[in-house]
Design an enzyme around this catalytic site. Structure first.
Site, PDB file in Angstrom:
ATOM      1  N   LYS A 156       0.844  -1.195   0.000  1.00 35.95           N
ATOM      2  CA  LYS A 156       0.000   0.000   0.000  1.00 35.95           C
ATOM      3  C   LYS A 156       0.878   1.243   0.000  1.00 35.95           C
ATOM      4  O   LYS A 156       1.552   1.542   0.987  1.00 35.95           O
ATOM      5  CB  LYS A 156      -0.908   0.043   1.239  1.00 35.95           C
ATOM      6  CG  LYS A 156      -1.985   1.110   1.076  1.00 35.95           C
ATOM      7  CD  LYS A 156      -2.539   1.636   2.362  1.00 35.95           C
ATOM      8  CE  LYS A 156      -1.750   2.755   2.964  1.00 35.95           C
ATOM      9  NZ  LYS A 156      -1.667   3.995   2.168  1.00 35.95           N
ATOM     10  N   CYS A 265      13.872  10.345   6.994  1.00 36.86           N
ATOM     11  CA  CYS A 265      13.916   9.820   8.367  1.00 36.86           C
ATOM     12  C   CYS A 265      15.323   9.883   8.931  1.00 36.86           C
ATOM     13  O   CYS A 265      15.501   9.910  10.142  1.00 36.86           O
ATOM     14  CB  CYS A 265      13.373   8.402   8.400  1.00 36.86           C
ATOM     15  SG  CYS A 265      14.209   7.333   7.228  1.00 36.86           S
ATOM     16  N   GLU A 358      10.584  15.575  15.424  1.00 37.10           N
ATOM     17  CA  GLU A 358      10.958  15.333  14.039  1.00 37.10           C
ATOM     18  C   GLU A 358      10.183  16.338  13.186  1.00 37.10           C
ATOM     19  O   GLU A 358       8.966  16.201  13.024  1.00 37.10           O
ATOM     20  CB  GLU A 358      10.596  13.904  13.629  1.00 37.10           C
ATOM     21  CG  GLU A 358      10.988  13.607  12.207  1.00 37.10           C
ATOM     22  CD  GLU A 358      10.567  12.226  11.728  1.00 37.10           C
ATOM     23  OE1 GLU A 358       9.413  11.836  11.952  1.00 37.10           O
ATOM     24  OE2 GLU A 358      11.403  11.542  11.119  1.00 37.10           O
TER      25      GLU A 358
HETATM   26  P1  NAD Z   1       2.368   8.014   8.190  1.00 37.91           P
HETATM   27  O1  NAD Z   1       2.648   7.237   9.421  1.00 37.91           O
HETATM   28  O2  NAD Z   1       1.358   9.078   8.239  1.00 37.91           O
HETATM   29  O3  NAD Z   1       1.946   7.045   7.001  1.00 37.91           O
HETATM   30  C1  NAD Z   1       2.726   5.947   6.601  1.00 37.91           C
HETATM   31  C2  NAD Z   1       1.836   4.949   5.881  1.00 37.91           C
HETATM   32  O4  NAD Z   1       0.907   4.384   6.826  1.00 37.91           O
HETATM   33  C3  NAD Z   1       0.992   5.540   4.762  1.00 37.91           C
HETATM   34  O5  NAD Z   1       0.918   4.635   3.684  1.00 37.91           O
HETATM   35  C4  NAD Z   1      -0.365   5.683   5.427  1.00 37.91           C
HETATM   36  O6  NAD Z   1      -1.433   5.656   4.515  1.00 37.91           O
HETATM   37  C5  NAD Z   1      -0.403   4.461   6.323  1.00 37.91           C
HETATM   38  N1  NAD Z   1      -1.347   4.533   7.451  1.00 37.91           N
HETATM   39  C6  NAD Z   1      -1.891   5.632   8.031  1.00 37.91           C
HETATM   40  N2  NAD Z   1      -2.745   5.273   9.018  1.00 37.91           N
HETATM   41  C7  NAD Z   1      -2.737   3.922   9.066  1.00 37.91           C
HETATM   42  C8  NAD Z   1      -3.404   2.966   9.879  1.00 37.91           C
HETATM   43  N3  NAD Z   1      -4.249   3.325  10.845  1.00 37.91           N
HETATM   44  N4  NAD Z   1      -3.159   1.644   9.669  1.00 37.91           N
HETATM   45  C9  NAD Z   1      -2.280   1.258   8.719  1.00 37.91           C
HETATM   46  N5  NAD Z   1      -1.628   2.130   7.906  1.00 37.91           N
HETATM   47  C10 NAD Z   1      -1.846   3.448   8.077  1.00 37.91           C
HETATM   48  O7  NAD Z   1       3.799   8.575   7.740  1.00 37.91           O
HETATM   49  P2  NAD Z   1       4.126   9.561   6.532  1.00 37.91           P
HETATM   50  O8  NAD Z   1       3.705  10.917   6.954  1.00 37.91           O
HETATM   51  O9  NAD Z   1       3.636   8.993   5.243  1.00 37.91           O
HETATM   52  O10 NAD Z   1       5.728   9.457   6.498  1.00 37.91           O
HETATM   53  C11 NAD Z   1       6.551  10.226   7.286  1.00 37.91           C
HETATM   54  C12 NAD Z   1       7.105   9.439   8.455  1.00 37.91           C
HETATM   55  O11 NAD Z   1       7.766   8.247   8.008  1.00 37.91           O
HETATM   56  C13 NAD Z   1       8.159  10.190   9.241  1.00 37.91           C
HETATM   57  O12 NAD Z   1       7.936  10.065  10.622  1.00 37.91           O
HETATM   58  C14 NAD Z   1       9.459   9.486   8.855  1.00 37.91           C
HETATM   59  O13 NAD Z   1      10.485   9.585   9.796  1.00 37.91           O
HETATM   60  C15 NAD Z   1       9.006   8.093   8.685  1.00 37.91           C
HETATM   61  N6  NAD Z   1       9.978   7.346   7.871  1.00 37.91           N
HETATM   62  C16 NAD Z   1      10.776   6.403   8.469  1.00 37.91           C
HETATM   63  C17 NAD Z   1      11.724   5.718   7.710  1.00 37.91           C
HETATM   64  C18 NAD Z   1      12.629   4.686   8.320  1.00 37.91           C
HETATM   65  O14 NAD Z   1      13.165   3.889   7.571  1.00 37.91           O
HETATM   66  N7  NAD Z   1      12.827   4.651   9.620  1.00 37.91           N
HETATM   67  C19 NAD Z   1      11.842   5.988   6.362  1.00 37.91           C
HETATM   68  C20 NAD Z   1      11.018   6.946   5.801  1.00 37.91           C
HETATM   69  C21 NAD Z   1      10.077   7.610   6.569  1.00 37.91           C
END
Ligand code: NAD
Length: 456
Positions: A156, A265, A358
């Site tokens: 997804k 991240c 962050e």
């Molecule tokens: P997010 O948590 O809002 O969304 C991530 C994904 O989860 C999206 O596909 C979203 O649709 C889905 N999602 C949202 N609610 C959900 C639920 N209730 N159940 C299941 N899935 C759900 O994050 P974002 O804003 O898309 O990305 C930014 C964040 O990602 C930042 O905090 C960043 O640090 C983190 N990140 C971490 C890494 C790593 O490798 N550690 C890499 C990239 C990004």
């Protein structure tokens, strides 16, 4: 956002690129059922053939790398240089793991009365839920090892950035991967994402995203004792000691935090500078920041593009109120697009929210420190522990501080954290488990022990 479709916007122009249908729960269940059926035959494909198919998939990605990169520039506002690297990373990760099916080797363990062997069995259907900040690489880090280990994958993508993942699914089919083995299902997190977490036939979730949503995913997985890998937020420290090559450290610092407009991240969004070198470092940092090129991301010279969305722009702006201690800023284009100039806040109290949260934008906080212990203590503040850099010419100090900082990915006299052949993941609330590297296969398999009696 409507419940059934999503207007995908170019963040550099605010123009709608296309409208993507969003899957509902029934469509998610149907996709999982197809993946479950596909898994039954995919797991029996001979290891060498599975490897060959993954290499063909890599070749397809390579043949379409420029197209994928251009698509990412339009959908995500990534600079064309970055987007080319990202498409190449998907190819390389597929190639790296294409060797894995033939090397998924078990053990033969000496026991009494027979022969004991272990197998690494695939899990079944793996659900991958990915964020918008690096749509291609993060997807590849999940699907390439999962497929290599013999699983089927339902991915997804984030609502904001589905386009390259959808194209990758087409390329997989063109490469000859059987239907249903790799499915990309655009949809809302609270609908498709949540259903993947809850679905009994999804045996593992690989989640990359925010720590807050990741905790909910982990809770959902706990109810079913579902396997889970979490890659979550970060607030990484770039630690500069007075004995470092200050010119090199300062020249690299803007890229280490402003790359991808800080939506990384691993962004080194806290610069910790030893007080005795503070003035000199700041004098070197200023021209590196003001010279950072923020422009149309399709231009080869662009070092930074816009933020991903209006919402993200507002969130980032809230960290730079009128009375913020702005030391200096870069520039950004006017007009449409979610542009935000590179911004340096200094000096900032270590307890300030600009240092603890962050921000996920081009804002960096500079914090002075006294000595080695002080540097490690400040670096370890907070709940994140993903990445970081250490700048020093003292080898002993480099090792002591590397061992002292609680983070999964550190670099010394460098800001690079990601290589497909080395493990990647977080300490503390930055995540659980590791992706990439030689061991990632094991998080997509169950170890099975079989004892064969040789008694007569
Ligand atoms: P997010 O948590 O809002 O969304 C991530 C994904 O989860 C999206 O596909 C979203 O649709 C889905 N999602 C949202 N609610 C959900 C639920 N209730 N159940 C299941 N899935 C759900 O994050 P974002 O804003 O898309 O990305 C930014 C964040 O990602 C930042 O905090 C960043 O640090 C983190 N990140 C971490 C890494 C790593 O490798 N550690 C890499 C990239 C990004």
């Amino acid at each position: 956002m409507s419940d059934t479709s999503y207007d995908v916007v170019n963040p550099a122009t605010e123009e709608v690129l296309t409208t993507v249908p969003l899957a509902d729960v029934e469509q998610t269940d149907a996709a999982v059922a197809r993946a479950r059926r596909a898994f039954e035959s995919w797991r029996t494909v001979a290891p060498a053939d599975r490897g060959r198919l993954l290499r063909r998939f890599a070749e397809q990605v390579d043949a379409h790398a420029e197209e994928l990169a251009q698509l990412e520039v339009r959908n995500s506002g990534h600079t064309i240089g970055n987007a080319r690297w990202e498409a190449g990373n998907v190819r390389d990760v597929l190639t790296y793991y294409s060797a894995a099916p033939e090397r998924l080797i078990g053990k033969q363990i000496p026991v009494a009365g027979g022969v004991d062997v272990t197998f690494h069995e695939p899990l079944g259907v793996v659900g991958a839920i990915v964020p918008w900040n690096f749509p291609m690489p993060i997807a590849g880090w999940a699907f390439a090892p999962a497929l290599a280990a013999g699983n089927a994958v339902v991915l997804k993508p984030a609502e904001l950035t589905p386009l390259t993942a959808m194209r990758l699914a087409e390329l997989a089919l063109e490469a000859g991967l059987p239907e249903g083995v790799f499915t990309v299902l655009p949809g809302k997190g609270t609908v498709v994402g949540q259903r993947l977490v809850e679905h009994p036939d999804v045996r593992k979730i690989v989640f990359t995203g925010s720590t807050e949503v990741g905790k909910g995913v982990m809770r959902g997985c706990a109810d079913r004792v579902k396997r889970v890998t979490l890659e979550l937020g970060g607030k990484s420290a770039n630690v500069v000691f007075a004995d470092a090559d200050l010119e090199k450290a300062a020249a690299g610092a803007p890229g280490a935090v402003f790359d991808n407009a800080g939506q990384d991240c691993c962004a080194r969004s806290r610069i910790l500078v030893q007080r005795s070198a503070y003035d000199r470092f700041m004098a070197l940092l200023e021209p590196a920041v003001t010279g950072f090129r923020v422009e149309d991301p399709a231009m080869d010279t662009a070092q930074m593009g816009p933020l991903i969305s209006r919402g993200q722009w507002e969130r980032v702006s809230s960290y730079v109120p009128d009375d913020a201690p702005v030391a200096f800023r870069g520039t950004a284009p006017d007009g449409p697009g979610f542009w935000f100039p590179p911004t340096v806040l200094a000096p900032v109290d270590p307890a300030d929210r600009a240092v603890t949260d962050e921000i996920f934008g081009p804002v960096v906080a500079v914090v002075p420190f006294e000595d080695e212990d002080d540097a490690v203590r400040i670096a370890n503040q907070g709940e994140y522990g993903l990445s970081g850099s250490i700048w020093t010419r003292d080898l002993g100090r480099a090792l002591r501080v590397s061992r002292g900082i609680e983070a999964g990915n550190l670099s010394v006299n460098s800001n690079s954290s990601v290589r497909y052949s080395t493990p990647f993941g977080g300490f503390k609330q930055s995540g659980l488990g590791r992706e990439l590297g030689p061991d990632a296969l094991h998080s997509f398999t169950e170890e099975k022990n079989v004892f064969l009696s040789t008694e007569v």
